[in-house]
Design a protein around this motif. Structure first.
Motif, PDB file in Angstrom:
ATOM      1  N   ARG A   1       0.889  -1.211   0.041  1.00  0.00           N
ATOM      2  CA  ARG A   1      -0.019   0.095  -0.144  1.00  0.00           C
ATOM      3  C   ARG A   1       0.918   1.113   0.054  1.00  0.00           C
ATOM      4  NH1 ARG A   1      -5.632  -0.927   2.568  1.00  0.00           N
ATOM      5  NH2 ARG A   1      -5.756  -3.019   2.529  1.00  0.00           N
ATOM      6  N   GLN A   2       0.555   2.083  -0.973  1.00  0.00           N
ATOM      7  CA  GLN A   2       1.406   3.422  -0.824  1.00  0.00           C
ATOM      8  C   GLN A   2       0.474   4.456  -0.082  1.00  0.00           C
ATOM      9  OE1 GLN A   2       0.970   3.828  -5.076  1.00  0.00           O
ATOM     10  NE2 GLN A   2       3.220   3.171  -5.331  1.00  0.00           N
ATOM     11  N   GLU A   3      -0.871   4.217  -0.028  1.00  0.00           N
ATOM     12  CA  GLU A   3      -1.728   5.431   0.827  1.00  0.00           C
ATOM     13  C   GLU A   3      -3.076   4.560   1.228  1.00  0.00           C
ATOM     14  OE1 GLU A   3      -3.069   9.945  -0.067  1.00  0.00           O
ATOM     15  OE2 GLU A   3      -2.450   8.504  -2.018  1.00  0.00           O
ATOM     16  N   PHE A   4      -3.648   4.654   2.466  1.00  0.00           N
ATOM     17  CA  PHE A   4      -4.656   4.047   2.633  1.00  0.00           C
ATOM     18  C   PHE A   4      -5.730   5.192   3.543  1.00  0.00           C
ATOM     19  CE2 PHE A   4      -7.708   1.575   4.780  1.00  0.00           C
ATOM     20  CZ  PHE A   4      -8.335   0.901   3.894  1.00  0.00           C
ATOM     21  N   ALA A   5      -6.666   5.616   2.844  1.00  0.00           N
ATOM     22  CA  ALA A   5      -7.865   6.090   3.683  1.00  0.00           C
ATOM     23  C   ALA A   5      -9.287   5.590   2.808  1.00  0.00           C
ATOM     24  CB  ALA A   5      -7.945   7.749   3.447  1.00  0.00           C
ATOM     25  N   LEU A   6      -9.918   4.364   3.479  1.00  0.00           N
ATOM     26  CA  LEU A   6     -10.812   4.005   2.950  1.00  0.00           C
ATOM     27  C   LEU A   6     -11.783   4.896   2.115  1.00  0.00           C
ATOM     28  CD1 LEU A   6     -11.919   1.063   2.711  1.00  0.00           C
ATOM     29  CD2 LEU A   6     -13.382   1.395   4.621  1.00  0.00           C
ATOM     30  N   GLY A   7     -12.039   4.429   0.982  1.00  0.00           N
ATOM     31  CA  GLY A   7     -12.843   5.180   0.005  1.00  0.00           C
ATOM     32  C   GLY A   7     -12.644   6.510  -0.376  1.00  0.00           C
ATOM     33  N   ASP A   8     -11.209   6.910   0.025  1.00  0.00           N
ATOM     34  CA  ASP A   8     -10.653   8.102  -0.512  1.00  0.00           C
ATOM     35  C   ASP A   8      -9.466   7.848  -1.067  1.00  0.00           C
ATOM     36  OD1 ASP A   8     -10.841  11.116  -0.423  1.00  0.00           O
ATOM     37  OD2 ASP A   8      -9.337  11.134   1.206  1.00  0.00           O
ATOM     38  N   ALA A   9      -8.380   7.247  -0.574  1.00  0.00           N
ATOM     39  CA  ALA A   9      -7.095   7.036  -1.156  1.00  0.00           C
ATOM     40  C   ALA A   9      -6.875   5.794  -0.842  1.00  0.00           C
ATOM     41  CB  ALA A   9      -6.118   8.139  -0.570  1.00  0.00           C
ATOM     42  N   GLU A  10      -6.655   4.615  -1.884  1.00  0.00           N
ATOM     43  CA  GLU A  10      -6.378   3.316  -1.454  1.00  0.00           C
ATOM     44  C   GLU A  10      -5.338   2.980  -2.573  1.00  0.00           C
ATOM     45  OE1 GLU A  10      -9.740   0.826  -1.243  1.00  0.00           O
ATOM     46  OE2 GLU A  10     -11.003   2.226  -0.408  1.00  0.00           O
ATOM     47  N   ASP A  11      -4.221   3.897  -2.687  1.00  0.00           N
ATOM     48  CA  ASP A  11      -3.235   3.597  -3.650  1.00  0.00           C
ATOM     49  C   ASP A  11      -2.275   2.259  -3.295  1.00  0.00           C
ATOM     50  OD1 ASP A  11      -4.315   5.578  -4.932  1.00  0.00           O
ATOM     51  OD2 ASP A  11      -2.499   7.022  -4.298  1.00  0.00           O
ATOM     52  N   GLY A  12      -2.025   1.505  -4.213  1.00  0.00           N
ATOM     53  CA  GLY A  12      -1.179   0.350  -4.047  1.00  0.00           C
ATOM     54  C   GLY A  12      -0.124   0.063  -5.209  1.00  0.00           C
ATOM     55  N   GLY A  13       0.865  -0.712  -4.798  1.00  0.00           N
ATOM     56  CA  GLY A  13       2.065  -0.992  -5.785  1.00  0.00           C
ATOM     57  C   GLY A  13       2.123  -2.457  -5.995  1.00  0.00           C
ATOM     58  N   GLU A  14       2.631  -2.715  -7.206  1.00  0.00           N
ATOM     59  CA  GLU A  14       3.283  -4.377  -7.266  1.00  0.00           C
ATOM     60  C   GLU A  14       4.546  -4.001  -8.192  1.00  0.00           C
ATOM     61  OE1 GLU A  14       1.778  -8.533  -9.212  1.00  0.00           O
ATOM     62  OE2 GLU A  14       0.626  -6.846  -9.805  1.00  0.00           O
ATOM     63  N   VAL A  15       5.570  -4.966  -7.327  1.00  0.00           N
ATOM     64  CA  VAL A  15       6.827  -5.008  -8.173  1.00  0.00           C
ATOM     65  C   VAL A  15       6.610  -6.006  -9.221  1.00  0.00           C
ATOM     66  CG1 VAL A  15       9.450  -5.550  -8.038  1.00  0.00           C
ATOM     67  CG2 VAL A  15       8.165  -4.565  -6.007  1.00  0.00           C
ATOM     68  N   ILE A  16       6.876  -5.428 -10.589  1.00  0.00           N
ATOM     69  CA  ILE A  16       6.535  -6.548 -11.679  1.00  0.00           C
ATOM     70  C   ILE A  16       8.028  -6.857 -12.281  1.00  0.00           C
ATOM     71  CG2 ILE A  16       4.273  -5.810 -12.062  1.00  0.00           C
ATOM     72  CD1 ILE A  16       5.301  -4.188 -14.384  1.00  0.00           C
ATOM     73  N   SER A  17       9.165  -6.050 -11.919  1.00  0.00           N
ATOM     74  CA  SER A  17      10.463  -6.627 -12.514  1.00  0.00           C
ATOM     75  C   SER A  17      11.383  -5.809 -11.967  1.00  0.00           C
ATOM     76  CB  SER A  17      10.425  -6.106 -13.984  1.00  0.00           C
ATOM     77  OG  SER A  17      11.665  -6.507 -14.656  1.00  0.00           O
ATOM     78  N   THR A  18      12.714  -6.538 -11.680  1.00  0.00           N
ATOM     79  CA  THR A  18      13.876  -5.944 -11.042  1.00  0.00           C
ATOM     80  C   THR A  18      15.079  -5.861 -12.194  1.00  0.00           C
ATOM     81  OG1 THR A  18      14.600  -8.190 -10.286  1.00  0.00           O
ATOM     82  CG2 THR A  18      13.267  -6.972  -8.837  1.00  0.00           C
ATOM     83  N   THR A  19      14.613  -6.185 -13.452  1.00  0.00           N
ATOM     84  CA  THR A  19      15.378  -6.127 -14.540  1.00  0.00           C
ATOM     85  C   THR A  19      15.075  -5.342 -15.831  1.00  0.00           C
ATOM     86  OG1 THR A  19      14.771  -8.146 -15.110  1.00  0.00           O
ATOM     87  CG2 THR A  19      16.531  -8.430 -13.902  1.00  0.00           C
TER      88      THR A  19
END
Length: 83
Positions: free
Chosen positions: A6-24
């Protein structure tokens, strides 16, 4: 690769997430480049389904490129000043 966070979490207002898809990853911008050494992430928000981005992080620099997956718009690092 595959780590979700999670990058940011305020339920219903800011629920940004991330996923590492490559290190190359490889990319080049005026402010930096990486050849097989970029960490590439997918940034998303479940409350904004169309807001999908790819970010490229170069070692020793940080984010050098953001790409909007839907539009292809590129936000590139222009320069780096080192002390």
């Amino acid at each position: 690769v595959g780590d979700l966070y999670r990058q940011e979490f305020a339920l219903g207002d800011a629920e940004d997430g991330g996923e590492v898809i490559s290190t190359t990853g490889s990319e080049s911008t005026p402010g930096g480049s990486c050849s097989g050494s970029c960490v590439v992430t997918r940034d998303f928000s479940p409350i904004s389904p169309g807001a999908d981005e790819r970010k490229f992080y170069a070692p020793g620099i940080g984010v050098i490129l953001e790409i909007d997956v839907d539009t292809g718009l590129r936000t590139e690092l222009i320069s780096v000043t080192r002390n």
